[in-house]
Design a protein around this motif. Sequence first.
Motif, PDB file in Angstrom:
ATOM      1  N   THR A  50      -4.944 -48.505 -19.744  1.00 56.28           N
ATOM      2  CA  THR A  50      -4.669 -47.980 -18.412  1.00 56.28           C
ATOM      3  C   THR A  50      -4.279 -49.143 -17.528  1.00 56.28           C
ATOM      4  O   THR A  50      -4.987 -50.159 -17.488  1.00 56.28           O
ATOM      5  CB  THR A  50      -5.908 -47.254 -17.847  1.00 56.28           C
ATOM      6  OG1 THR A  50      -6.234 -46.178 -18.734  1.00 56.28           O
ATOM      7  CG2 THR A  50      -5.632 -46.691 -16.473  1.00 56.28           C
ATOM      8  N   ILE A  51      -3.148 -49.008 -16.851  1.00 57.53           N
ATOM      9  CA  ILE A  51      -2.615 -50.100 -16.031  1.00 57.53           C
ATOM     10  C   ILE A  51      -2.600 -49.666 -14.570  1.00 57.53           C
ATOM     11  O   ILE A  51      -2.129 -48.584 -14.239  1.00 57.53           O
ATOM     12  CB  ILE A  51      -1.184 -50.477 -16.477  1.00 57.53           C
ATOM     13  CG1 ILE A  51      -1.211 -51.025 -17.903  1.00 57.53           C
ATOM     14  CG2 ILE A  51      -0.581 -51.518 -15.551  1.00 57.53           C
ATOM     15  CD1 ILE A  51      -0.912 -50.032 -18.944  1.00 57.53           C
ATOM     16  N   ARG A  52      -3.121 -50.542 -13.729  1.00 64.88           N
ATOM     17  CA  ARG A  52      -3.106 -50.312 -12.279  1.00 64.88           C
ATOM     18  C   ARG A  52      -2.645 -51.589 -11.597  1.00 64.88           C
ATOM     19  O   ARG A  52      -3.020 -52.684 -12.004  1.00 64.88           O
ATOM     20  CB  ARG A  52      -4.508 -49.975 -11.771  1.00 64.88           C
ATOM     21  CG  ARG A  52      -5.059 -48.670 -12.261  1.00 64.88           C
ATOM     22  CD  ARG A  52      -6.501 -48.490 -11.759  1.00 64.88           C
ATOM     23  NE  ARG A  52      -7.071 -47.244 -12.199  1.00 64.88           N
ATOM     24  CZ  ARG A  52      -7.703 -47.070 -13.358  1.00 64.88           C
ATOM     25  NH1 ARG A  52      -7.834 -48.063 -14.211  1.00 64.88           N
ATOM     26  NH2 ARG A  52      -8.193 -45.887 -13.677  1.00 64.88           N
ATOM     27  N   ARG A  53      -1.867 -51.437 -10.550  1.00 63.47           N
ATOM     28  CA  ARG A  53      -1.485 -52.572  -9.710  1.00 63.47           C
ATOM     29  C   ARG A  53      -2.134 -52.339  -8.355  1.00 63.47           C
ATOM     30  O   ARG A  53      -1.894 -51.333  -7.699  1.00 63.47           O
ATOM     31  CB  ARG A  53       0.026 -52.665  -9.555  1.00 63.47           C
ATOM     32  CG  ARG A  53       0.471 -53.832  -8.677  1.00 63.47           C
ATOM     33  CD  ARG A  53       1.977 -53.859  -8.479  1.00 63.47           C
ATOM     34  NE  ARG A  53       2.679 -54.141  -9.707  1.00 63.47           N
ATOM     35  CZ  ARG A  53       2.950 -55.381 -10.171  1.00 63.47           C
ATOM     36  NH1 ARG A  53       2.562 -56.426  -9.482  1.00 63.47           N
ATOM     37  NH2 ARG A  53       3.604 -55.549 -11.289  1.00 63.47           N
ATOM     38  N   ARG A  54      -2.971 -53.279  -7.944  1.00 61.95           N
ATOM     39  CA  ARG A  54      -3.679 -53.174  -6.668  1.00 61.95           C
ATOM     40  C   ARG A  54      -3.623 -54.514  -5.954  1.00 61.95           C
ATOM     41  O   ARG A  54      -3.992 -55.544  -6.538  1.00 61.95           O
ATOM     42  CB  ARG A  54      -5.150 -52.785  -6.866  1.00 61.95           C
ATOM     43  CG  ARG A  54      -5.386 -51.475  -7.595  1.00 61.95           C
ATOM     44  CD  ARG A  54      -4.977 -50.269  -6.742  1.00 61.95           C
ATOM     45  NE  ARG A  54      -5.312 -49.011  -7.383  1.00 61.95           N
ATOM     46  CZ  ARG A  54      -4.512 -48.329  -8.189  1.00 61.95           C
ATOM     47  NH1 ARG A  54      -3.304 -48.792  -8.469  1.00 61.95           N
ATOM     48  NH2 ARG A  54      -4.890 -47.185  -8.709  1.00 61.95           N
ATOM     49  N   ASN A  55      -3.146 -54.492  -4.726  1.00 56.02           N
ATOM     50  CA  ASN A  55      -3.092 -55.704  -3.903  1.00 56.02           C
ATOM     51  C   ASN A  55      -2.419 -56.870  -4.619  1.00 56.02           C
ATOM     52  O   ASN A  55      -2.884 -58.011  -4.575  1.00 56.02           O
ATOM     53  CB  ASN A  55      -4.496 -56.099  -3.441  1.00 56.02           C
ATOM     54  CG  ASN A  55      -5.138 -55.033  -2.591  1.00 56.02           C
ATOM     55  OD1 ASN A  55      -4.486 -54.451  -1.734  1.00 56.02           O
ATOM     56  ND2 ASN A  55      -6.402 -54.754  -2.839  1.00 56.02           N
ATOM     57  N   GLY A  56      -1.342 -56.578  -5.336  1.00 59.10           N
ATOM     58  CA  GLY A  56      -0.584 -57.618  -6.013  1.00 59.10           C
ATOM     59  C   GLY A  56      -1.135 -58.045  -7.358  1.00 59.10           C
ATOM     60  O   GLY A  56      -0.536 -58.868  -8.034  1.00 59.10           O
ATOM     61  N   SER A  57      -2.281 -57.500  -7.772  1.00 61.71           N
ATOM     62  CA  SER A  57      -2.876 -57.855  -9.067  1.00 61.71           C
ATOM     63  C   SER A  57      -2.710 -56.699 -10.048  1.00 61.71           C
ATOM     64  O   SER A  57      -2.776 -55.531  -9.667  1.00 61.71           O
ATOM     65  CB  SER A  57      -4.369 -58.146  -8.919  1.00 61.71           C
ATOM     66  OG  SER A  57      -4.567 -59.275  -8.113  1.00 61.71           O
ATOM     67  N   ILE A  58      -2.508 -57.059 -11.302  1.00 61.60           N
ATOM     68  CA  ILE A  58      -2.394 -56.063 -12.362  1.00 61.60           C
ATOM     69  C   ILE A  58      -3.740 -55.987 -13.070  1.00 61.60           C
ATOM     70  O   ILE A  58      -4.298 -57.006 -13.475  1.00 61.60           O
ATOM     71  CB  ILE A  58      -1.285 -56.443 -13.353  1.00 61.60           C
ATOM     72  CG1 ILE A  58       0.059 -56.471 -12.631  1.00 61.60           C
ATOM     73  CG2 ILE A  58      -1.259 -55.467 -14.521  1.00 61.60           C
ATOM     74  CD1 ILE A  58       1.190 -57.031 -13.455  1.00 61.60           C
ATOM     75  N   HIS A  59      -4.251 -54.771 -13.201  1.00 64.22           N
ATOM     76  CA  HIS A  59      -5.522 -54.529 -13.878  1.00 64.22           C
ATOM     77  C   HIS A  59      -5.258 -53.672 -15.110  1.00 64.22           C
ATOM     78  O   HIS A  59      -4.684 -52.588 -14.999  1.00 64.22           O
ATOM     79  CB  HIS A  59      -6.499 -53.809 -12.947  1.00 64.22           C
ATOM     80  CG  HIS A  59      -6.747 -54.552 -11.674  1.00 64.22           C
ATOM     81  ND1 HIS A  59      -7.704 -55.533 -11.566  1.00 64.22           N
ATOM     82  CD2 HIS A  59      -6.143 -54.471 -10.463  1.00 64.22           C
ATOM     83  CE1 HIS A  59      -7.683 -56.013 -10.334  1.00 64.22           C
ATOM     84  NE2 HIS A  59      -6.740 -55.397  -9.646  1.00 64.22           N
ATOM     85  N   VAL A  60      -5.652 -54.158 -16.269  1.00 66.56           N
ATOM     86  CA  VAL A  60      -5.489 -53.426 -17.521  1.00 66.56           C
ATOM     87  C   VAL A  60      -6.879 -53.159 -18.075  1.00 66.56           C
ATOM     88  O   VAL A  60      -7.679 -54.079 -18.239  1.00 66.56           O
ATOM     89  CB  VAL A  60      -4.655 -54.237 -18.535  1.00 66.56           C
ATOM     90  CG1 VAL A  60      -4.508 -53.468 -19.842  1.00 66.56           C
ATOM     91  CG2 VAL A  60      -3.283 -54.582 -17.958  1.00 66.56           C
TER      92      VAL A  60
END
Length: 111
Positions: A50-60
């Motif tokens: 699952t990939i999320r982009r939040r506040n310029g950061s990519i979270h996998v």
Amino acid sequence: MKFLMLVVVDPSLESTEEGPVSIEQWVDETYGAGKAVEGDRLRPPADAKTIRRRNGSIHVTDGPFAETHEWIAGFDVLECDSLEEAIELASRHPMATGGIIELRPAWPLDL
């Protein structure tokens, strides 16, 4: 009209009822008639990311995006003249009896 048909497995369902046709017959009928144009199985949820982009950061993160017992096992892209025709095709899929079929109309970007 294009529809995405998600084939969903629910391990908590214990159905012994057989579908109206085998998976091989369903594939022959739908793909043979040009009503299904693409499809495949999917790897299990443990292989998902699952990939999320939040506040310029990519979270996998590992696994599916929701806590659920059900998981998407495969998909087919249907090309039908109407929603009713797509429902009829989806209802004949064996997993409509032993699992769940989720049918979503495509929403083209140019509309």
